[in-house]
Design a protein around this motif. Structure first.
Motif, PDB file in Angstrom:
ATOM      1  N   CYS A  69       0.874  -1.182   0.000  1.00 28.54           N
ATOM      2  CA  CYS A  69       0.000   0.000   0.000  1.00 28.54           C
ATOM      3  C   CYS A  69       0.896   1.212   0.000  1.00 28.54           C
ATOM      4  O   CYS A  69       1.787   1.317   0.846  1.00 28.54           O
ATOM      5  N   SER A  70       0.704   2.107  -0.967  1.00 26.16           N
ATOM      6  CA  SER A  70       1.534   3.317  -0.988  1.00 26.16           C
ATOM      7  C   SER A  70       0.743   4.525  -0.518  1.00 26.16           C
ATOM      8  O   SER A  70       1.072   5.647  -0.865  1.00 26.16           O
ATOM      9  N   GLN A  71      -0.318   4.266   0.234  1.00 27.03           N
ATOM     10  CA  GLN A  71      -1.088   5.322   0.910  1.00 27.03           C
ATOM     11  C   GLN A  71      -1.558   6.408  -0.042  1.00 27.03           C
ATOM     12  O   GLN A  71      -1.273   7.579   0.145  1.00 27.03           O
ATOM     13  N   CYS A  72      -2.261   5.980  -1.099  1.00 23.52           N
ATOM     14  CA  CYS A  72      -2.719   6.965  -2.084  1.00 23.52           C
ATOM     15  C   CYS A  72      -3.845   7.824  -1.547  1.00 23.52           C
ATOM     16  O   CYS A  72      -4.161   8.864  -2.111  1.00 23.52           O
ATOM     17  N   CYS A  76      -8.588   4.706  -1.664  1.00 23.89           N
ATOM     18  CA  CYS A  76      -8.384   3.271  -1.809  1.00 23.89           C
ATOM     19  C   CYS A  76      -9.354   2.643  -2.807  1.00 23.89           C
ATOM     20  O   CYS A  76     -10.556   2.860  -2.737  1.00 23.89           O
ATOM     21  N   ILE A  77      -8.822   1.869  -3.747  1.00 23.79           N
ATOM     22  CA  ILE A  77      -9.660   1.211  -4.755  1.00 23.79           C
ATOM     23  C   ILE A  77      -9.647  -0.311  -4.596  1.00 23.79           C
ATOM     24  O   ILE A  77     -10.099  -1.031  -5.484  1.00 23.79           O
ATOM     25  N   LEU A  78      -9.140  -0.795  -3.455  1.00 20.13           N
ATOM     26  CA  LEU A  78      -9.033  -2.245  -3.236  1.00 20.13           C
ATOM     27  C   LEU A  78     -10.362  -2.969  -3.449  1.00 20.13           C
ATOM     28  O   LEU A  78     -10.381  -4.113  -3.897  1.00 20.13           O
ATOM     29  N   CYS A  83      -3.658  -4.259  -4.668  1.00 27.95           N
ATOM     30  CA  CYS A  83      -3.445  -2.831  -4.926  1.00 27.95           C
ATOM     31  C   CYS A  83      -2.601  -2.598  -6.172  1.00 27.95           C
ATOM     32  O   CYS A  83      -1.386  -2.788  -6.154  1.00 27.95           O
ATOM     33  N   THR A  94       0.270   0.264  -6.051  1.00 26.97           N
ATOM     34  CA  THR A  94       1.575  -0.062  -5.480  1.00 26.97           C
ATOM     35  C   THR A  94       2.291  -1.145  -6.289  1.00 26.97           C
ATOM     36  O   THR A  94       3.502  -1.092  -6.470  1.00 26.97           O
TER      37      THR A  94
HETATM   38  S1  SF4 Z   1      -5.443   1.811  -3.464  1.00 22.72           S
HETATM   39 FE1  SF4 Z   1      -5.646   1.344  -1.251  1.00 22.72          FE
HETATM   40  S2  SF4 Z   1      -4.022  -0.168  -0.896  1.00 22.72           S
HETATM   41 FE2  SF4 Z   1      -3.541   0.887  -2.818  1.00 22.72          FE
HETATM   42  S3  SF4 Z   1      -2.225   2.621  -2.313  1.00 22.72           S
HETATM   43 FE3  SF4 Z   1      -4.307   3.388  -2.343  1.00 22.72          FE
HETATM   44  S4  SF4 Z   1      -4.946   3.214  -0.175  1.00 22.72           S
HETATM   45 FE4  SF4 Z   1      -3.167   1.859  -0.405  1.00 22.72          FE
END
Ligand code: SF4
Ligand code: SF4
Lengths: 179, 214
Positions: free
Chosen positions: B128-131, B134-136, B143, B146
């Motif tokens: 997880c690069s802390q975007c 979150c689209i998980l 992810c 990342t």
């Molecule tokens: S999509 Fe979710 S898991 Fe991926 S970097 Fe963003 S917050 Fe983290």
């Protein structure tokens, strides 16, 4: 969409002067950004030596969304017939710079479509997307591009173009053939 | 967990400069798991700085938590008064929390790398690069931001190879192919082209803050 000839790099004005020796005058041409000179500066020079359609390969690597927008608008203003949106080959080791991937191809396509809708670029300015050929995930993504309004998809030469999109869109799939 | 690496001892000495007496603070959470700031490493640092006076050493449970740091450093009031500087074997957040709580000069002994998943001691992965967006839930719990070197949120990109491997890392599958396979296996193929707009960076300008419950 047929085969588009591809000039990935421009390193001097002589590369444009030499085009008549390398492609037929009416052949469509895609110019890439991998050389030291920016193709946006060469629209007129290309028109002087080739009468085919001219497309600018907009690579998304190392551009944030503001630069992507300005590159699309500039390509239209200087006389390109359209852009082909590509992600841009990743620099794994030849740079210490911070990699910038602000937009992906789908996001850049939607940005370009909104520029066309709002009249910032002409309605006839073509919007293409570069793709790997193939089925599965690639085919799904290509269908997305076409559904969202891409005019065409260009597949790199040897890839499987047949499976790359729904059969009713076969006329929107072209190939790239490097000069 | 926050993954950290040890800085070169010479650079720590250089930054300590004329600080003759030090307190060494370790972290018994993330940096301990990384073996960069646990009690062993605090001891090791103590040995490396034997040419100075080590007034005290302490391992704090979560030095990035100012409540805990404040509580634990109270036990060292006298030693901290004596010390010219604190050497922090913690992440950057911990080092700054220690500085804010103590008011002392803090020398960071670690480089802070990434938010890591732990496989085993010494083997950490970034997942997880802390975007911040979150689209998980659309990507079968994998992810792409990342795992894709181009951080593509709507993939695959045009570089994916015919055999499904990534353009950048030939020995890894394109993460978007993996996502496609997993979504198909779970009978949710329609999620594959759920559109993810560009991250709105105006929400993520540093320094980020979170004020919950207000
Ligand atoms: S999509 Fe979710 S898991 Fe991926 S970097 Fe963003 S917050 Fe983290
Ligand atoms: S091939 Fe897949 S994982 Fe690799 S850069 Fe492209 S989208 Fe990302």
């Amino acid at each position: 969409m047929d085969t588009v000839r591809y000039l990935p790099t421009i390193n001097s004005a002589a590369d444009i002067d030499a085009l008549p020796n390398r492609l037929k005058t009416e052949e469509p041409l895609l110019v890439g950004e991998y050389g030291s000179l920016n193709p946006l500066a060469f629209a007129t020079a290309i028109r002087n030596v080739n009468s085919g359609k001219k497309f600018y390969e907009l690579i998304l690597r190392n551009k944030n969304r503001e630069l992507v927008e300005s590159s699309i608008c500039t390509a239209a203003a200087v006389g390109f017939d359209g852009v082909v949106i590509a992600s841009g080959a990743f620099n794994k080791s030849d740079t210490m710079g911070k990699p910038v991937y602000d937009l992906d191809q789908a996001q850049a396509l939607l940005l370009a479509i909104s520029l066309r809708r709002t009249g910032k670029i002409p309605s006839g300015f073509a919007l293409g997307v570069r793709s790997a050929g193939g089925n599965g995930a690639v085919r799904e993504r290509n269908s997305f591009y076409l559904r969202e309004g891409a005019d065409f998809i260009l597949i790199t030469g040897s890839a499987n173009t047949g499976a790359a999109a729904p059969t009713d869109s076969a006329d929107k799939i072209g190939t790239i053939s490097e000069l | 967990m926050i993954v950290t690496r040890k800085k070169d001892i010479d650079s720590i000495r250089e930054h300590l400069a004329d600080a003759r007496s030090v307190v060494i603070v370790g972290c018994s959470e993330c940096a301990a798991v990384c073996r960069t700031g646990g009690s062993e490493q605090v001891k090791e640092m103590s040995g490396l700085l034997a040419d100075r006076t080590v007034c005290a050493t302490i391992s704090i449970e979560s030095p990035c938590d100012k409540r805990i740091t404040s509580r634990d450093l109270k036990r060292l009031t006298r030693e901290l008064e004596e010390a010219d500087a604190i050497v922090a074997l913690t992440c950057g957040s911990g080092a700054q929390a220690i500085a804010e709580v103590s008011g002392k000069r803090v020398i960071a002994a670690l480089d802070t790398s990434f938010l890591g998943m732990v496989e085993r001691l010494g083997r950490f992965y970034e997942r997880c690069s802390q975007c911040g967006e979150c689209i998980l839930n659309d990507t079968a719990g994998i992810c792409p931001v990342t795992l894709c070197p181009k951080q593509v949120r709507n993939g695959p990109c045009d570089g994916v190879r015919a055999d499904g491997t990534c353009e950048v890392f030939e020995d890894r599958p394109c993460v978007w192919r993996t996502i496609h396979e997993r979504l198909s296996a779970r009978n949710h193929p329609e999620r594959f082209t759920a559109y993810h707009p560009p991250v709105c960076w105006s929400h993520h300008h540093v320094p980020r803050e979170e004020l919950q419950g207000h």
